[in-house]
Design a protein around this motif. Structure first.
Motif, PDB file in Angstrom:
ATOM      1  N   THR A 108       2.484   5.169  -2.950  1.00  0.00           N
ATOM      2  CA  THR A 108       1.779   6.451  -2.950  1.00  0.00           C
ATOM      3  C   THR A 108       2.378   7.443  -1.953  1.00  0.00           C
ATOM      4  O   THR A 108       2.500   8.625  -2.249  1.00  0.00           O
ATOM      5  N   LEU A 109       2.748   6.947  -0.767  1.00  0.00           N
ATOM      6  CA  LEU A 109       3.198   7.854   0.297  1.00  0.00           C
ATOM      7  C   LEU A 109       4.709   8.056   0.359  1.00  0.00           C
ATOM      8  O   LEU A 109       5.181   8.906   1.118  1.00  0.00           O
ATOM      9  N   PHE A 110       5.474   7.316  -0.454  1.00  0.00           N
ATOM     10  CA  PHE A 110       6.931   7.420  -0.402  1.00  0.00           C
ATOM     11  C   PHE A 110       7.449   8.861  -0.536  1.00  0.00           C
ATOM     12  O   PHE A 110       8.383   9.244   0.174  1.00  0.00           O
ATOM     13  N   PRO A 111       6.857   9.693  -1.399  1.00  0.00           N
ATOM     14  CA  PRO A 111       7.370  11.071  -1.516  1.00  0.00           C
ATOM     15  C   PRO A 111       7.295  11.880  -0.212  1.00  0.00           C
ATOM     16  O   PRO A 111       8.004  12.880  -0.070  1.00  0.00           O
ATOM     17  N   TYR A 112       6.468  11.467   0.737  1.00  0.00           N
ATOM     18  CA  TYR A 112       6.306  12.189   1.999  1.00  0.00           C
ATOM     19  C   TYR A 112       7.275  11.706   3.091  1.00  0.00           C
ATOM     20  O   TYR A 112       7.352  12.295   4.160  1.00  0.00           O
ATOM     21  N   VAL A 113       7.951  10.591   2.831  1.00  0.00           N
ATOM     22  CA  VAL A 113       8.726   9.912   3.874  1.00  0.00           C
ATOM     23  C   VAL A 113      10.044  10.620   4.180  1.00  0.00           C
ATOM     24  O   VAL A 113      10.787  10.995   3.273  1.00  0.00           O
ATOM     25  N   ASP A 114      10.311  10.766   5.507  1.00  0.00           N
ATOM     26  CA  ASP A 114      11.538  11.382   6.006  1.00  0.00           C
ATOM     27  C   ASP A 114      12.539  10.344   6.513  1.00  0.00           C
ATOM     28  O   ASP A 114      13.735  10.613   6.617  1.00  0.00           O
ATOM     29  N   LYS A 115      12.026   9.180   6.924  1.00  0.00           N
ATOM     30  CA  LYS A 115      12.874   8.175   7.563  1.00  0.00           C
ATOM     31  C   LYS A 115      12.389   6.788   7.159  1.00  0.00           C
ATOM     32  O   LYS A 115      11.185   6.552   7.056  1.00  0.00           O
ATOM     33  N   LEU A 116      13.346   5.872   6.937  1.00  0.00           N
ATOM     34  CA  LEU A 116      13.036   4.504   6.542  1.00  0.00           C
ATOM     35  C   LEU A 116      13.553   3.537   7.594  1.00  0.00           C
ATOM     36  O   LEU A 116      14.720   3.627   8.003  1.00  0.00           O
ATOM     37  N   TYR A 117      12.697   2.637   8.034  1.00  0.00           N
ATOM     38  CA  TYR A 117      13.087   1.532   8.916  1.00  0.00           C
ATOM     39  C   TYR A 117      12.930   0.275   8.075  1.00  0.00           C
ATOM     40  O   TYR A 117      11.800  -0.168   7.827  1.00  0.00           O
ATOM     41  N   LEU A 118      14.039  -0.273   7.596  1.00  0.00           N
ATOM     42  CA  LEU A 118      13.978  -1.353   6.631  1.00  0.00           C
ATOM     43  C   LEU A 118      14.569  -2.643   7.175  1.00  0.00           C
ATOM     44  O   LEU A 118      15.682  -2.645   7.707  1.00  0.00           O
ATOM     45  N   SER A 119      13.838  -3.715   7.003  1.00  0.00           N
ATOM     46  CA  SER A 119      14.341  -5.050   7.312  1.00  0.00           C
ATOM     47  C   SER A 119      14.570  -5.745   5.979  1.00  0.00           C
ATOM     48  O   SER A 119      13.626  -6.055   5.260  1.00  0.00           O
ATOM     49  N   GLU A 120      15.852  -5.927   5.650  1.00  0.00           N
ATOM     50  CA  GLU A 120      16.232  -6.585   4.401  1.00  0.00           C
ATOM     51  C   GLU A 120      16.394  -8.075   4.697  1.00  0.00           C
ATOM     52  O   GLU A 120      17.324  -8.480   5.393  1.00  0.00           O
ATOM     53  N   VAL A 121      15.486  -8.878   4.168  1.00  0.00           N
ATOM     54  CA  VAL A 121      15.429 -10.300   4.493  1.00  0.00           C
ATOM     55  C   VAL A 121      16.113 -11.131   3.405  1.00  0.00           C
ATOM     56  O   VAL A 121      15.921 -10.885   2.210  1.00  0.00           O
ATOM     57  N   ASP A 122      16.907 -12.109   3.835  1.00  0.00           N
ATOM     58  CA  ASP A 122      17.585 -13.019   2.923  1.00  0.00           C
ATOM     59  C   ASP A 122      16.547 -14.015   2.403  1.00  0.00           C
ATOM     60  O   ASP A 122      16.441 -15.146   2.868  1.00  0.00           O
ATOM     61  N   PHE A 123      15.754 -13.551   1.444  1.00  0.00           N
ATOM     62  CA  PHE A 123      14.635 -14.325   0.925  1.00  0.00           C
ATOM     63  C   PHE A 123      14.489 -14.034  -0.557  1.00  0.00           C
ATOM     64  O   PHE A 123      14.543 -12.874  -0.983  1.00  0.00           O
ATOM     65  N   GLU A 124      14.333 -15.081  -1.349  1.00  0.00           N
ATOM     66  CA  GLU A 124      13.955 -14.962  -2.749  1.00  0.00           C
ATOM     67  C   GLU A 124      12.852 -15.971  -2.972  1.00  0.00           C
ATOM     68  O   GLU A 124      13.037 -17.159  -2.697  1.00  0.00           O
ATOM     69  N   GLY A 125      11.697 -15.497  -3.423  1.00  0.00           N
ATOM     70  CA  GLY A 125      10.613 -16.436  -3.623  1.00  0.00           C
ATOM     71  C   GLY A 125       9.410 -15.807  -4.276  1.00  0.00           C
ATOM     72  O   GLY A 125       9.435 -14.643  -4.675  1.00  0.00           O
ATOM     73  N   VAL A 126       8.362 -16.589  -4.351  1.00  0.00           N
ATOM     74  CA  VAL A 126       7.123 -16.163  -4.984  1.00  0.00           C
ATOM     75  C   VAL A 126       6.469 -15.065  -4.145  1.00  0.00           C
ATOM     76  O   VAL A 126       6.401 -15.163  -2.920  1.00  0.00           O
ATOM     77  N   ALA A 127       6.015 -14.022  -4.826  1.00  0.00           N
ATOM     78  CA  ALA A 127       5.328 -12.911  -4.167  1.00  0.00           C
ATOM     79  C   ALA A 127       4.381 -12.268  -5.169  1.00  0.00           C
ATOM     80  O   ALA A 127       4.555 -12.409  -6.375  1.00  0.00           O
ATOM     81  N   ASP A 128       3.379 -11.576  -4.652  1.00  0.00           N
ATOM     82  CA  ASP A 128       2.504 -10.809  -5.530  1.00  0.00           C
ATOM     83  C   ASP A 128       2.435  -9.343  -5.105  1.00  0.00           C
ATOM     84  O   ASP A 128       1.716  -8.544  -5.690  1.00  0.00           O
ATOM     85  N   ALA A 129       3.200  -9.001  -4.069  1.00  0.00           N
ATOM     86  CA  ALA A 129       3.291  -7.612  -3.620  1.00  0.00           C
ATOM     87  C   ALA A 129       4.769  -7.266  -3.470  1.00  0.00           C
ATOM     88  O   ALA A 129       5.542  -8.039  -2.886  1.00  0.00           O
ATOM     89  N   PHE A 130       5.142  -6.135  -4.039  1.00  0.00           N
ATOM     90  CA  PHE A 130       6.546  -5.730  -4.064  1.00  0.00           C
ATOM     91  C   PHE A 130       6.683  -4.266  -3.649  1.00  0.00           C
ATOM     92  O   PHE A 130       5.798  -3.457  -3.904  1.00  0.00           O
ATOM     93  N   LEU A 131       7.808  -3.985  -3.049  1.00  0.00           N
ATOM     94  CA  LEU A 131       8.186  -2.608  -2.759  1.00  0.00           C
ATOM     95  C   LEU A 131       8.883  -2.073  -3.998  1.00  0.00           C
ATOM     96  O   LEU A 131       9.627  -2.816  -4.656  1.00  0.00           O
ATOM     97  N   ASN A 132       8.633  -0.820  -4.359  1.00  0.00           N
ATOM     98  CA  ASN A 132       9.398  -0.234  -5.453  1.00  0.00           C
ATOM     99  C   ASN A 132      10.847  -0.110  -5.012  1.00  0.00           C
ATOM    100  O   ASN A 132      11.114   0.297  -3.876  1.00  0.00           O
ATOM    101  N   PRO A 133      11.804  -0.466  -5.886  1.00  0.00           N
ATOM    102  CA  PRO A 133      13.212  -0.312  -5.515  1.00  0.00           C
ATOM    103  C   PRO A 133      13.501   1.122  -5.073  1.00  0.00           C
ATOM    104  O   PRO A 133      12.982   2.082  -5.650  1.00  0.00           O
ATOM    105  N   ILE A 134      14.318   1.243  -4.040  1.00  0.00           N
ATOM    106  CA  ILE A 134      14.642   2.553  -3.461  1.00  0.00           C
ATOM    107  C   ILE A 134      16.021   2.979  -3.923  1.00  0.00           C
ATOM    108  O   ILE A 134      16.976   2.200  -3.854  1.00  0.00           O
TER     109      ILE A 134
END
Length: 167
Positions: free
Chosen positions: A105-131
């Protein structure tokens, strides 16, 4: 006021399962604390409930349309009201800290991203929309190796990246 998003995600944009984080990386937690300390942090109700209490040395803002209340937390059902509250408090950088719906919802307002890209593949039920990073400039990057304990991965490898929106 700058609006920033801070999030850790896996290889398939995974961010959570059952309202909990998918990994424990103490260095990433320390990084989060250092970056967000002294600032306003904006989150959804479920993210706040997963944390359980207001984080020290930060002003907790929660977006909720369910009448959520908690001591030491400022609750809003309108995004602009939350932004205006932070501005009125002379906030220079507001941090969006989750969850998935709030990030989307708030991504359109964002000016700066602090991202931690983790070497992880697994089961999840919450996802970030691809950027799509074509509209962002990479301003910082640091890699961290996995931490092994007794031959097992205690903490996965990860990269910390800071992206700034192009003008």
């Amino acid at each position: 006021m700058k609006i920033s998003m801070i999030v850790a995600y896996g290889k398939n944009w995974e961010i959570g399962l059952n309202n909990e984080m998918l990994w424990h990386i103490s260095e990433d937690f320390k990084n989060f604390k250092t970056i967000t300390s002294g600032h306003h942090i904006l989150m959804g109700r479920k993210t706040f409930e997963s944390i359980g209490k207001p984080l020290p040395n930060r002003t907790s803002l929660v977006l909720s349309n369910k009448g959520f209340k908690h001591e030491g937390v400022h609750t809003f059902n309108d995004i602009q009201e939350a932004f205006n509250f932070a501005r009125a408090s002379a906030e220079e950088e507001l941090f969006i800290i989750g969850g998935a719906n709030i990030y989307e919802t708030l991504f359109p307002y964002v000016d700066k991203l602090y991202l931690s890209e983790v070497d992880f593949e697994g089961v999840a039920d919450a996802f970030l929309n691809p950027i799509d990073f074509s509209t962002w400039d990479l301003s910082e990057e640091k890699s961290y190796d996995a931490i092994l304990e007794h031959g097992k991965i205690k903490s996965p490898a990860w990269k910390f990246k800071v992206w700034v929106k192009k003008d």
